[in-house]
Design an enzyme around this catalytic site. Structure first.
Site, PDB file in Angstrom:
ATOM      1  N   LYS A  26       0.833  -1.203   0.000  1.00  0.00           N
ATOM      2  CA  LYS A  26       0.000   0.000   0.000  1.00  0.00           C
ATOM      3  C   LYS A  26       0.864   1.248   0.000  1.00  0.00           C
ATOM      4  CE  LYS A  26      -3.711  -0.607   2.418  1.00  0.00           C
ATOM      5  NZ  LYS A  26      -4.356  -0.850   3.711  1.00  0.00           N
ATOM      6  N   ARG A  96      -3.325   3.143   8.500  1.00  0.00           N
ATOM      7  CA  ARG A  96      -3.618   1.973   7.664  1.00  0.00           C
ATOM      8  C   ARG A  96      -2.444   1.014   7.663  1.00  0.00           C
ATOM      9  NH1 ARG A  96      -4.789   4.613   1.920  1.00  0.00           N
ATOM     10  NH2 ARG A  96      -5.934   2.653   1.645  1.00  0.00           N
ATOM     11  N   GLY A 105      -8.493  -7.516   4.262  1.00  0.00           N
ATOM     12  CA  GLY A 105      -9.314  -7.665   5.451  1.00  0.00           C
ATOM     13  C   GLY A 105      -8.597  -8.202   6.675  1.00  0.00           C
ATOM     14  N   MET A 107      -5.885  -6.860   8.290  1.00  0.00           N
ATOM     15  CA  MET A 107      -5.369  -5.875   9.223  1.00  0.00           C
ATOM     16  C   MET A 107      -6.389  -4.749   9.336  1.00  0.00           C
ATOM     17  SD  MET A 107      -2.402  -7.439   9.351  1.00  0.00           S
ATOM     18  CE  MET A 107      -1.093  -6.382   9.874  1.00  0.00           C
ATOM     19  N   ARG A 352      -3.471  -1.424  -6.499  1.00  0.00           N
ATOM     20  CA  ARG A 352      -2.646  -2.630  -6.412  1.00  0.00           C
ATOM     21  C   ARG A 352      -3.062  -3.544  -7.557  1.00  0.00           C
ATOM     22  NH1 ARG A 352      -5.662  -4.660  -0.994  1.00  0.00           N
ATOM     23  NH2 ARG A 352      -7.724  -4.802  -1.889  1.00  0.00           N
ATOM     24  N   HIS A 468     -16.264  -9.630   1.468  1.00  0.00           N
ATOM     25  CA  HIS A 468     -15.214 -10.537   1.944  1.00  0.00           C
ATOM     26  C   HIS A 468     -15.363 -11.922   1.304  1.00  0.00           C
ATOM     27  CE1 HIS A 468     -13.489 -13.496   4.777  1.00  0.00           C
ATOM     28  NE2 HIS A 468     -12.523 -12.591   4.870  1.00  0.00           N
ATOM     29  N   ARG A 574      -0.506 -47.725 -14.142  1.00  0.00           N
ATOM     30  CA  ARG A 574      -0.416 -48.714 -13.052  1.00  0.00           C
ATOM     31  C   ARG A 574      -1.281 -49.897 -13.434  1.00  0.00           C
ATOM     32  NH1 ARG A 574      -2.072 -43.867 -11.270  1.00  0.00           N
ATOM     33  NH2 ARG A 574      -0.780 -42.637  -9.850  1.00  0.00           N
ATOM     34  N   ARG A 630       3.959 -49.809 -15.910  1.00  0.00           N
ATOM     35  CA  ARG A 630       4.659 -50.374 -14.757  1.00  0.00           C
ATOM     36  C   ARG A 630       4.140 -51.772 -14.470  1.00  0.00           C
ATOM     37  NH1 ARG A 630       3.788 -47.485  -9.072  1.00  0.00           N
ATOM     38  NH2 ARG A 630       1.754 -48.486  -9.290  1.00  0.00           N
ATOM     39  N   GLU A 758      12.673 -45.180  -6.777  1.00  0.00           N
ATOM     40  CA  GLU A 758      11.833 -44.757  -5.661  1.00  0.00           C
ATOM     41  C   GLU A 758      12.377 -45.202  -4.312  1.00  0.00           C
ATOM     42  OE1 GLU A 758       7.946 -46.514  -6.244  1.00  0.00           O
ATOM     43  OE2 GLU A 758       8.813 -48.180  -7.353  1.00  0.00           O
ATOM     44  N   SER A 777      12.258 -43.386 -14.041  1.00  0.00           N
ATOM     45  CA  SER A 777      11.154 -42.503 -13.697  1.00  0.00           C
ATOM     46  C   SER A 777      11.152 -42.397 -12.177  1.00  0.00           C
ATOM     47  CB  SER A 777       9.838 -43.093 -14.206  1.00  0.00           C
ATOM     48  OG  SER A 777       8.784 -42.266 -13.783  1.00  0.00           O
ATOM     49  N   THR A 780       8.363 -40.349  -6.797  1.00  0.00           N
ATOM     50  CA  THR A 780       8.689 -39.523  -5.625  1.00  0.00           C
ATOM     51  C   THR A 780       7.734 -39.724  -4.457  1.00  0.00           C
ATOM     52  OG1 THR A 780       7.606 -37.698  -6.764  1.00  0.00           O
ATOM     53  CG2 THR A 780      10.015 -37.772  -6.825  1.00  0.00           C
ATOM     54  N   ASN A 781       6.610 -40.408  -4.661  1.00  0.00           N
ATOM     55  CA  ASN A 781       5.766 -40.723  -3.492  1.00  0.00           C
ATOM     56  C   ASN A 781       6.519 -41.691  -2.584  1.00  0.00           C
ATOM     57  OD1 ASN A 781       3.805 -39.240  -4.732  1.00  0.00           O
ATOM     58  ND2 ASN A 781       2.592 -41.001  -5.397  1.00  0.00           N
ATOM     59  N   CYS A 844       7.078 -39.352 -11.921  1.00  0.00           N
ATOM     60  CA  CYS A 844       5.689 -39.793 -12.047  1.00  0.00           C
ATOM     61  C   CYS A 844       4.977 -39.812 -10.707  1.00  0.00           C
ATOM     62  CB  CYS A 844       5.622 -41.155 -12.707  1.00  0.00           C
ATOM     63  SG  CYS A 844       6.423 -42.425 -11.722  1.00  0.00           S
ATOM     64  N   TYR A 864      10.812 -35.125 -18.694  1.00  0.00           N
ATOM     65  CA  TYR A 864       9.365 -34.927 -18.629  1.00  0.00           C
ATOM     66  C   TYR A 864       8.860 -35.027 -17.201  1.00  0.00           C
ATOM     67  CZ  TYR A 864       8.877 -39.977 -18.048  1.00  0.00           C
ATOM     68  OH  TYR A 864       8.958 -41.255 -17.565  1.00  0.00           O
TER      69      TYR A 864
HETATM   70  P1  ADP Z   1      -7.744  -2.354   3.579  1.00  0.00           P
HETATM   71  O1  ADP Z   1      -6.326  -2.756   3.447  1.00  0.00           O
HETATM   72  O2  ADP Z   1      -8.546  -3.238   4.457  1.00  0.00           O
HETATM   73  O3  ADP Z   1      -8.367  -2.078   2.253  1.00  0.00           O
HETATM   74  P2  ADP Z   1      -7.357   0.457   3.851  1.00  0.00           P
HETATM   75  O4  ADP Z   1      -6.208   0.965   4.621  1.00  0.00           O
HETATM   76  O5  ADP Z   1      -7.240   0.506   2.388  1.00  0.00           O
HETATM   77  O6  ADP Z   1      -7.734  -0.979   4.376  1.00  0.00           O
HETATM   78  O7  ADP Z   1      -8.602   1.295   4.318  1.00  0.00           O
HETATM   79  C1  ADP Z   1      -9.893   0.918   4.022  1.00  0.00           C
HETATM   80  C2  ADP Z   1     -10.666   2.080   3.505  1.00  0.00           C
HETATM   81  O8  ADP Z   1     -10.592   3.172   4.380  1.00  0.00           O
HETATM   82  C3  ADP Z   1     -10.158   2.635   2.197  1.00  0.00           C
HETATM   83  O9  ADP Z   1     -10.635   1.915   1.110  1.00  0.00           O
HETATM   84  C4  ADP Z   1     -10.741   4.019   2.195  1.00  0.00           C
HETATM   85  O10 ADP Z   1     -12.065   3.994   1.743  1.00  0.00           O
HETATM   86  C5  ADP Z   1     -10.704   4.370   3.661  1.00  0.00           C
HETATM   87  N1  ADP Z   1      -9.581   5.249   3.929  1.00  0.00           N
HETATM   88  C6  ADP Z   1      -8.332   4.925   4.269  1.00  0.00           C
HETATM   89  N2  ADP Z   1      -7.560   6.010   4.393  1.00  0.00           N
HETATM   90  C7  ADP Z   1      -8.351   7.064   4.118  1.00  0.00           C
HETATM   91  C8  ADP Z   1      -8.136   8.484   4.055  1.00  0.00           C
HETATM   92  N3  ADP Z   1      -6.953   9.004   4.294  1.00  0.00           N
HETATM   93  N4  ADP Z   1      -9.190   9.242   3.737  1.00  0.00           N
HETATM   94  C9  ADP Z   1     -10.391   8.694   3.476  1.00  0.00           C
HETATM   95  N5  ADP Z   1     -10.648   7.391   3.508  1.00  0.00           N
HETATM   96  C10 ADP Z   1      -9.649   6.579   3.829  1.00  0.00           C
HETATM   97 MG    MG Z   2       5.913 -46.699  -5.749  1.00  0.00          MG
HETATM   98 MG    MG Z   3      -7.756  -0.909   0.947  1.00  0.00          MG
END
Ligand code: ADP
Ligand code: MG
Ligand code: MG
Length: 889
Positions: A26, A96, A105, A107, A352, A468, A574, A630, A758, A777, A780-781, A844, A864
């Site tokens: 990020k 963040r 989701g 952190m 990203r 999520h 086999r 085999r 083997e 051949s 590897t199991n 194999c 192979y």
């Molecule tokens: P995650 O990694 O879970 O996506 P983010 O750090 O991206 O968490 O934050 C989640 C949301 O919080 C972002 O998508 C954005 O909408 C909001 N957010 C984060 N920083 C700011 C900011 N400086 N101003 C406004 N909204 C923010």
């Molecule tokens: Mg065998």
């Molecule tokens: Mg985000």
């Protein structure tokens, strides 16, 4: 002095995209976007090195960190014209997290930090919008208390729900400023009651609290689970981003949203995303309000009556579209973006490389190569071979009757049937007993990851395409239907109700992640096909890869599937799998239980035509491609009758007393059958069995060469050899049989005799064995089993503990142990080649379809890999990637 803090904003940054290891994904991309001159709220990143330092030093910070943070805060203040902690003109920030690899989701983010009883007044005055100011403050108390102070989210939700009900409000946006003030008082009282101290009013204390919470969350159980699942090392650490707030909740000209530059489900080249007016941060993905589409095209397709961003904020939309194109061209990849519009002004908050389904990955890679954005080789490297599994999953037969119960969003493709369960723990429990389950939840959270993993498919009643459940399911390659709002799930009664029908826990249902449907019962499925982008990418991979891809196939059906998927031969057939057929097993038992060679030969004579027929068919399907067969391998007791009825049946065919047969059965029992009388050891004791099999192979080769017009060159493989004399003993029988068949038919078949390597001794003595063996051949199991001395049938009960306790990263039966077993393979290759430079080398074991193991096979230059039919495309792509990586060095 070490540099712990990197600033960004106003069209420049101290960081850049390449500094991902240090700044986290990020932070690095926020810096990059600033450098590109895009509108990014100014901020700074505390590096991942601080996180490492923090954990190495008993959760303390480096001494000069706070001065660097202060300086960076002042810099943000200068850029925004505000001062952090100032009661008249306060700077508010978000805190963040951001690791190297994106962990959706996992952190926690804190928004609106810096608000307190005083600064909220300044925010009200500056915005002229009291509702906005108090809405922001209550959000802050709620988030901060949850993430930093550990007061649970739902306690606040409950207060708010009760309040709204009392006032007759349906939506959060219905509350007046005064009402929010009352809610805030109740929130603060709750915190004080729970913690015996008031909600912190000092912005600096708030800031360090939030920073500590981000670093602390790196080691929370959810993050640990995610890392374990995706092999992310714990020592990578997370960065912390502190960034000036921009507000999407400043009334109806403000909004917040998420978008993908291409469709992450199909790969279609069309901007795709969701937003909410007058909202902040997580509102869009939380699923509490139904988000709106970003483009008109998407709105029309979704048949939504809520206006698109394109319609309601055309100017910001236009600018956003331009930025999307710019970022995609810049990163040469599909981007996943987060943005906020504050009073008509667009701000970029994140970019990203977007997670995508395998289907989308393939289409995007092929399209981008066709658009000239990336090379064919880059396209090959863009698609995760393991993810192809998704496309190789069944879909619902179009001819099947669909008993549709409800329809939600097609969040992740593929179809699956299973028993309904309503909790993740139950999903895990049932999956542990090999049962297929569909996990149905109102919505999922990171706590459900283990349950999602254990399920065949996931169904939610709430949340959009970026919820999520949807994001995680796509990442896992599991079918998912999300946001099926017409379904009511009652966790207490363990029922699912929709359209007047009720389903109980354990009922069989089917979900179709491609259409978003929930269907009653199990539905016939179709096997996947290779076509379109898939076929094209496979061709590019075939142009690149050095290793051949063969398949492990025992039946004509397997062999046909494998050829459809591009297999270039059979690496392992086999023969014993052909023995389990109902009508054959009796003859097999007769052969095993015979007490004399004559008795055995009588039974073998019955088996000969059946085996010949099997091999002829396989040779015909493979049409001149190499086929490795085999000789009989498993311990004989596996074929024996286990019941009285079975014993009686064989006894009557053989015309012997059941009692004698039972005694013979007992005599064959071994204490350690996997290390017992099996493999070539059987052929040493009963050469006539190997002779029958060799005869069947040669006669089949003669027959198939006639029908196909292609010469058949069978490769006969002797299993479980550890001594050269063992191999030579069996080879002599095979050679003699080749002679005999040539005499009888007048056709001389070209063939090779080789061995499965083997056992560790065979690796060590490979030079000697290669004097007479024409190919190796690697099995590897068994090689893994014998190298580790771990029984593969018993490993499941403890290997999990080794992984959990961090002793090993990978189950060596799934991914080849590159050090130990790998070294044995390497020795086998080297010594084999030293003796016989043109010796053909392959693998194999199960590992032949595992991308990491395929990479290893390239490093020792095997000719192979051979894998199960459905993994052939995975192996084709993985082998191409291995070639490219080896070329790069
Ligand atoms: P995650 O990694 O879970 O996506 P983010 O750090 O991206 O968490 O934050 C989640 C949301 O919080 C972002 O998508 C954005 O909408 C909001 N957010 C984060 N920083 C700011 C900011 N400086 N101003 C406004 N909204 C923010
Ligand atoms: Mg065998
Ligand atoms: Mg985000």
């Amino acid at each position: 002095m070490a540099k712990w803090v990197y600033g960004f904003g106003d069209g420049r940054a101290e960081g850049a995209a390449e500094m991902r290891d240090l700044l986290g994904g990020k932070g690095a991309n926020l810096a990059e976007m600033s450098n590109l001159g895009l509108p990014v709220p100014p901020g700074f990143t505390i590096t991942t090195e601080v996180c490492t330092w923090y954990y190495d030093n008993g959760r303390q910070y480096p001494a000069d960190l706070d001065t660097q943070v202060d300086a960076a805060l002042t810099a943000i203040g200068d850029m925004t014209g505000r001062v952090f902690g100032d009661k008249d003109n306060p700077l508010l920030v978000s805190v963040r997290s951001g690791a190297r690899a994106s962990m959706p989701g996992m952190m926690d983010t804190v928004l609106n930090l810096g608000l307190n009883d005083q600064t909220v007044l300044a925010l009200e005055a500056a915005s002229g919008d009291a509702r906005f100011a108090y809405d922001s403050y209550r959000r802050f108390i709620q988030m901060y208390s949850d993430v930093v102070l550990g007061v649970e989210h739902h306690a606040f939700e409950e207060i708010l729900d009760i309040f709204k009900e009392g006032k007759g409000h349906a939506l959060d946006t219905d509350l007046s400023p005064d009402e929010w003030k009352q809610v805030i008082e109740r929130y603060k009282a709750l915190v004080e009651e729970e913690l015996d101290q008031p909600f912190p009013q000092d912005p600096r204390e708030q800031l360090w609290g939030a920073i500590g919470a981000v670093f602390g969350s790196w080691m929370n159980p959810r993050a640990n689970t995610y890392r374990a699942l995706y092999n992310i090392p714990a020592n990578w650490g997370t960065a912390v981003n502190v960034q000036a707030m921009v507000f999407g909740n400043m009334g109806d000209t403000s909004a917040t949203g998420v978008a993908f530059t291409r469709n992450p489900s199909t790969g279609e080249n069309a901007l795709y995303g969701e937003f909410l007016v007058n909202a902040q941060g997580e509102d869009v993905v939380a699923g509490t309000r139904t988000p709106q589409n970003i483009t008109e095209a998407a709105r029309i397709e979704a048949k939504s009556d809520k206006p698109s961003l394109e319609k309601v904020m055309p100017e910001a939309f236009g600018q956003f579209l331009e930025i999307c194109n710019k970022l995609e061209q810049h990163y040469c990849d599909m981007q996943d973006l987060e943005f906020t519009i504050e009073r008509g002004r667009l701000w970029m908050l994140q970019t990203r490389s977007g997670k995508r389904t395998a289907k989308a990955a393939m289409k995007i890679a092929v399209d981008m190569a066709d658009e000239g954005l990336i090379s064919h080789e880059e396209a090959i490297l863009r698609v995760d071979p393991a993810a192809l599994d998704q496309l190789l999953h069944p879909t619902i037969d179009p001819a099947a009757r669909r008993d549709i119960v409800a329809t939600g969003l097609p969040a992740s493709p593929g179809a699956a049937s299973g028993q309904l369960v309503f909790t993740s723990d139950e999903a895990v429990e049932l999956a542990g007993t090999e049962q297929k389950v569909i996990l149905a939840r109102v919505e999922t959270s990171p706590e459900d990851i283990h349950g999602m993993h254990a399920s065949q498919g996931i169904l939610t009643t709430r949340g959009g395409m970026t919820s999520h459940a949807a994001v995680v399911a796509r990442g896992m390659g599991k079918p998912c239907v999300s946001g099926a709002g017409s379904i009511v799930i009652d966790y207490r009664k363990e029922t699912l109700t929709a359209g007047g029908r009720t389903f109980n826990k354990g009922d069989i249902v089917t979900i179709d992640g491609g259409t978003g449907e929930l269907l009653a019962g199990a539905v016939p499925m179709l096997q996947p096909q290779l076509s379109g982008d898939f076929a094209e990418l496979m061709e590019w991979a075939d142009d690149v890869r050095r290793m051949k891809i063969r398949t492990n196939a025992d039946t004509p059906t397997d062999a046909r599937h494998a050829r459809d998927f591009g297999a270039e031969g059979i690496g392992l057939c086999r023969t014993e799998h052909m023995f389990f057929d109902d009508e054959r097993i009796i003859a097999v038992r007769e052969m095993i239980l015979a007490e004399t060679e004559t008795g055995r030969r009588t039974a073998l004579a019955k088996l000969l035509p059946m085996q010949r027929q099997d091999f002829t068919e396989l040779f015909e399907i493979m049409h001149g491609l190499p086929v490795t067969i085999r000789l009989l391998d498993p311990p004989l007791h596996e074929f024996l009758p286990k019941t009285e009825k079975g014993i009686a049946e064989v006894a009557s065919v053989m015309g012997v007393d059941p009692e004698r047969l039972r005694a013979r059965t007992h005599a064959l029992v071994e204490l350690n059958p996997m290390l017992g009388h099996r493999g070539c050891r059987l052929a040493i004791t009963y050469p006539e069995v190997a002779e029958m099999q060799a005869r069947a192979i040669f006669e089949a080769a003669v027959a198939a060469a006639k029908t196909t017009g292609e010469p058949v060159v069978p490769e006969i493989m002797v299993p479980l050899v550890s001594l050269k004399p063992e191999f030579d003993f069996v080879k002599a029988r095979i050679d003699a049989m080749a002679e005999a068949v040539a005499q009888e038919t007048g056709v001389t078949v070209a063939y090779q005799v080789g061995t499965m390597i083997e056992l560790p001794r065979a690796c060590l003595r490979a030079a000697e064995i290669a004097e007479t063996a024409e190919f190796f051949s690697f099995g590897t199991n068994d090689l893994t089993q014998t190298a580790f001395g771990i029984s593969r049938d018993d490993a499941a009960s403890f290997i999990g503990d080794y992984m959990k306790k961090g002793l090993i990263d990978q189950d060596p039966f799934i991914s080849l142990d590159p050090e130990g077993v790998g070294e044995l393979v390497q020795i086998g290759c080297e010594r084999g080649r030293a003796q016989r430079p043109d010796i053909k080398l392959g693998i194999c074991g199960e590992h032949g379809g595992d991308p990491a193991s395929i990479d290893f096979c390239e490093s020792v230059k095997l000719d192979y890999v051979s894998c199960s039919p459905f993994r052939v495309p995975i192996a084709r792509l993985a082998a191409a990637q291995a070639t490219l990586k080896a070329r790069k060095g």
